[in-house]
Scaffold this motif. Sequence first.
Motif, PDB file in Angstrom:
ATOM      1  N   TYR A  34     -29.357   5.585 -11.015  1.00  0.00           N
ATOM      2  CA  TYR A  34     -30.000   5.467 -12.321  1.00  0.00           C
ATOM      3  C   TYR A  34     -30.637   6.796 -12.721  1.00  0.00           C
ATOM      4  O   TYR A  34     -31.129   7.541 -11.884  1.00  0.00           O
ATOM      5  CB  TYR A  34     -31.112   4.404 -12.281  1.00  0.00           C
ATOM      6  CG  TYR A  34     -30.690   3.090 -11.684  1.00  0.00           C
ATOM      7  CD1 TYR A  34     -30.727   2.888 -10.306  1.00  0.00           C
ATOM      8  CD2 TYR A  34     -30.251   2.052 -12.494  1.00  0.00           C
ATOM      9  CE1 TYR A  34     -30.325   1.683  -9.749  1.00  0.00           C
ATOM     10  CE2 TYR A  34     -29.851   0.836 -11.942  1.00  0.00           C
ATOM     11  CZ  TYR A  34     -29.890   0.663 -10.571  1.00  0.00           C
ATOM     12  OH  TYR A  34     -29.487  -0.535 -10.025  1.00  0.00           O
ATOM     13  N   TYR A  36     -33.695   8.122 -15.452  1.00  0.00           N
ATOM     14  CA  TYR A  36     -34.776   7.753 -16.345  1.00  0.00           C
ATOM     15  C   TYR A  36     -35.411   9.011 -16.931  1.00  0.00           C
ATOM     16  O   TYR A  36     -35.409  10.077 -16.306  1.00  0.00           O
ATOM     17  CB  TYR A  36     -35.876   6.987 -15.590  1.00  0.00           C
ATOM     18  CG  TYR A  36     -35.497   5.609 -15.149  1.00  0.00           C
ATOM     19  CD1 TYR A  36     -34.853   5.403 -13.934  1.00  0.00           C
ATOM     20  CD2 TYR A  36     -35.793   4.494 -15.932  1.00  0.00           C
ATOM     21  CE1 TYR A  36     -34.499   4.132 -13.517  1.00  0.00           C
ATOM     22  CE2 TYR A  36     -35.454   3.213 -15.521  1.00  0.00           C
ATOM     23  CZ  TYR A  36     -34.811   3.045 -14.318  1.00  0.00           C
ATOM     24  OH  TYR A  36     -34.473   1.777 -13.911  1.00  0.00           O
ATOM     25  N   GLN A  38     -39.170  10.234 -18.688  1.00  0.00           N
ATOM     26  CA  GLN A  38     -40.572   9.876 -18.903  1.00  0.00           C
ATOM     27  C   GLN A  38     -41.246  10.995 -19.664  1.00  0.00           C
ATOM     28  O   GLN A  38     -41.341  12.121 -19.167  1.00  0.00           O
ATOM     29  CB  GLN A  38     -41.288   9.635 -17.568  1.00  0.00           C
ATOM     30  CG  GLN A  38     -42.715   9.163 -17.719  1.00  0.00           C
ATOM     31  CD  GLN A  38     -43.415   8.948 -16.383  1.00  0.00           C
ATOM     32  OE1 GLN A  38     -43.113   9.607 -15.394  1.00  0.00           O
ATOM     33  NE2 GLN A  38     -44.353   8.010 -16.344  1.00  0.00           N
ATOM     34  N   GLY A  41     -47.199  11.492 -19.596  1.00  0.00           N
ATOM     35  CA  GLY A  41     -48.175  10.414 -19.734  1.00  0.00           C
ATOM     36  C   GLY A  41     -47.617   9.126 -20.297  1.00  0.00           C
ATOM     37  O   GLY A  41     -48.380   8.204 -20.606  1.00  0.00           O
ATOM     38  N   GLY A  42     -46.302   9.062 -20.444  1.00  0.00           N
ATOM     39  CA  GLY A  42     -45.705   7.914 -21.112  1.00  0.00           C
ATOM     40  C   GLY A  42     -44.996   6.951 -20.187  1.00  0.00           C
ATOM     41  O   GLY A  42     -45.091   7.056 -18.959  1.00  0.00           O
ATOM     42  N   THR A  43     -44.275   6.057 -20.792  1.00  0.00           N
ATOM     43  CA  THR A  43     -43.529   5.073 -20.028  1.00  0.00           C
ATOM     44  C   THR A  43     -42.158   5.621 -19.659  1.00  0.00           C
ATOM     45  O   THR A  43     -41.796   6.734 -20.026  1.00  0.00           O
ATOM     46  CB  THR A  43     -43.396   3.758 -20.799  1.00  0.00           C
ATOM     47  OG1 THR A  43     -42.880   2.758 -19.919  1.00  0.00           O
ATOM     48  CG2 THR A  43     -42.459   3.896 -21.989  1.00  0.00           C
ATOM     49  N   LEU A  44     -41.415   4.837 -18.935  1.00  0.00           N
ATOM     50  CA  LEU A  44     -40.082   5.251 -18.504  1.00  0.00           C
ATOM     51  C   LEU A  44     -39.027   4.652 -19.412  1.00  0.00           C
ATOM     52  O   LEU A  44     -39.101   3.472 -19.769  1.00  0.00           O
ATOM     53  CB  LEU A  44     -39.810   4.791 -17.073  1.00  0.00           C
ATOM     54  CG  LEU A  44     -40.474   5.632 -16.010  1.00  0.00           C
ATOM     55  CD1 LEU A  44     -41.861   5.102 -15.720  1.00  0.00           C
ATOM     56  CD2 LEU A  44     -39.652   5.626 -14.740  1.00  0.00           C
ATOM     57  N   GLN A  46     -34.997   4.070 -19.433  1.00  0.00           N
ATOM     58  CA  GLN A  46     -33.751   4.160 -18.672  1.00  0.00           C
ATOM     59  C   GLN A  46     -32.680   4.794 -19.534  1.00  0.00           C
ATOM     60  O   GLN A  46     -32.501   4.437 -20.706  1.00  0.00           O
ATOM     61  CB  GLN A  46     -33.311   2.767 -18.217  1.00  0.00           C
ATOM     62  CG  GLN A  46     -32.129   2.799 -17.269  1.00  0.00           C
ATOM     63  CD  GLN A  46     -31.741   1.431 -16.746  1.00  0.00           C
ATOM     64  OE1 GLN A  46     -32.153   0.405 -17.274  1.00  0.00           O
ATOM     65  NE2 GLN A  46     -30.961   1.408 -15.698  1.00  0.00           N
ATOM     66  N   PHE A  88     -40.176  14.332 -17.913  1.00  0.00           N
ATOM     67  CA  PHE A  88     -39.966  14.154 -16.480  1.00  0.00           C
ATOM     68  C   PHE A  88     -38.715  13.301 -16.307  1.00  0.00           C
ATOM     69  O   PHE A  88     -38.637  12.200 -16.871  1.00  0.00           O
ATOM     70  CB  PHE A  88     -41.212  13.456 -15.919  1.00  0.00           C
ATOM     71  CG  PHE A  88     -41.390  13.526 -14.436  1.00  0.00           C
ATOM     72  CD1 PHE A  88     -41.870  12.425 -13.740  1.00  0.00           C
ATOM     73  CD2 PHE A  88     -41.127  14.679 -13.725  1.00  0.00           C
ATOM     74  CE1 PHE A  88     -42.075  12.486 -12.356  1.00  0.00           C
ATOM     75  CE2 PHE A  88     -41.315  14.752 -12.354  1.00  0.00           C
ATOM     76  CZ  PHE A  88     -41.793  13.644 -11.677  1.00  0.00           C
ATOM     77  N   LEU A  90     -36.266  11.280 -13.825  1.00  0.00           N
ATOM     78  CA  LEU A  90     -36.276  10.622 -12.532  1.00  0.00           C
ATOM     79  C   LEU A  90     -34.915  10.011 -12.240  1.00  0.00           C
ATOM     80  O   LEU A  90     -34.326   9.336 -13.086  1.00  0.00           O
ATOM     81  CB  LEU A  90     -37.331   9.519 -12.506  1.00  0.00           C
ATOM     82  CG  LEU A  90     -38.773  10.018 -12.571  1.00  0.00           C
ATOM     83  CD1 LEU A  90     -39.701   8.898 -13.016  1.00  0.00           C
ATOM     84  CD2 LEU A  90     -39.209  10.535 -11.217  1.00  0.00           C
ATOM     85  N   PHE A 104     -37.176   5.668  -6.266  1.00  0.00           N
ATOM     86  CA  PHE A 104     -37.154   6.820  -7.151  1.00  0.00           C
ATOM     87  C   PHE A 104     -37.237   8.138  -6.398  1.00  0.00           C
ATOM     88  O   PHE A 104     -37.908   8.248  -5.367  1.00  0.00           O
ATOM     89  CB  PHE A 104     -38.309   6.729  -8.144  1.00  0.00           C
ATOM     90  CG  PHE A 104     -38.104   5.690  -9.205  1.00  0.00           C
ATOM     91  CD1 PHE A 104     -38.332   4.348  -8.939  1.00  0.00           C
ATOM     92  CD2 PHE A 104     -37.656   6.055 -10.468  1.00  0.00           C
ATOM     93  CE1 PHE A 104     -38.121   3.388  -9.916  1.00  0.00           C
ATOM     94  CE2 PHE A 104     -37.450   5.100 -11.452  1.00  0.00           C
ATOM     95  CZ  PHE A 104     -37.682   3.763 -11.179  1.00  0.00           C
ATOM     96  N   GLY A 107     -38.279  13.639  -8.911  1.00  0.00           N
ATOM     97  CA  GLY A 107     -38.267  13.994 -10.322  1.00  0.00           C
ATOM     98  C   GLY A 107     -38.066  15.470 -10.588  1.00  0.00           C
ATOM     99  O   GLY A 107     -38.264  16.325  -9.722  1.00  0.00           O
TER     100      GLY A 107
END
Lengths: 113, 114
Positions: A34, A36, A38, A41-44, A46, A88, A90, A104, A107
Amino acid sequence: AQTIHQWPVAEIKAVGSPLSLGCTIKGKSSPNLYWYWQATGGTLQQLFYSITVGQVESVVQLNLSASRPKDDQFILSTEKLLLSHSGFYLCAWSDWGHYAEQFFGPGTRLTVL
Amino acid sequence: AQSVDQPDAHVTLYEGASLELRCSYSYSAAPYLFWYVQYPGQSLQFLLKYITGDAVVKGTKGFEAEFRKSNSSFNLKKSPAHWSDSAKYFCALDYGGSGNKLIFGTGTLLSVKP
């Protein structure tokens, strides 16, 4: 034990330049893989997943592409970077099978100027 | 469409207190739910998951979560909290039906004061 390695650790790139990020998993045969993204400071979010060599499914493209040239390798790339690509990145792997948890990598921090 | 909501952007408490981080979801099929933790400057680590069965699932680092179908929630709990639990916690929902598509909540930043 399985290990996941991402390269490079960090990149500073210019808008419009190409990008290639890599991910390698050792100690695991035929993992699901996978990518991802980011924001700081935020969400991930996909981006892509792959269940086998040569097959990649796109979840959200964001002007990026992914490839899986080997069983243990996953590549994220673009021909032309945008400012919005900063963040970022990942890579993760999971066992084959339903609802396995994902593990994970460390990164890659990307800054686009 | 599917979604995950973590309504508390920040939670602050003192060491020794009980913590509960909220997560709610919206999904038309049977939910498969996960919690992950991200320590400052690090990547994500898996804490626990709910697939089916018992509503309370136990995970790593002394955490557990309770699945409540009645209000579409999957709250993370730990007692007592330790300062080392300070991190950002993400709730995630598998919406692909096969474990390959995850949607994450916006995360809750937990600060545990000594």
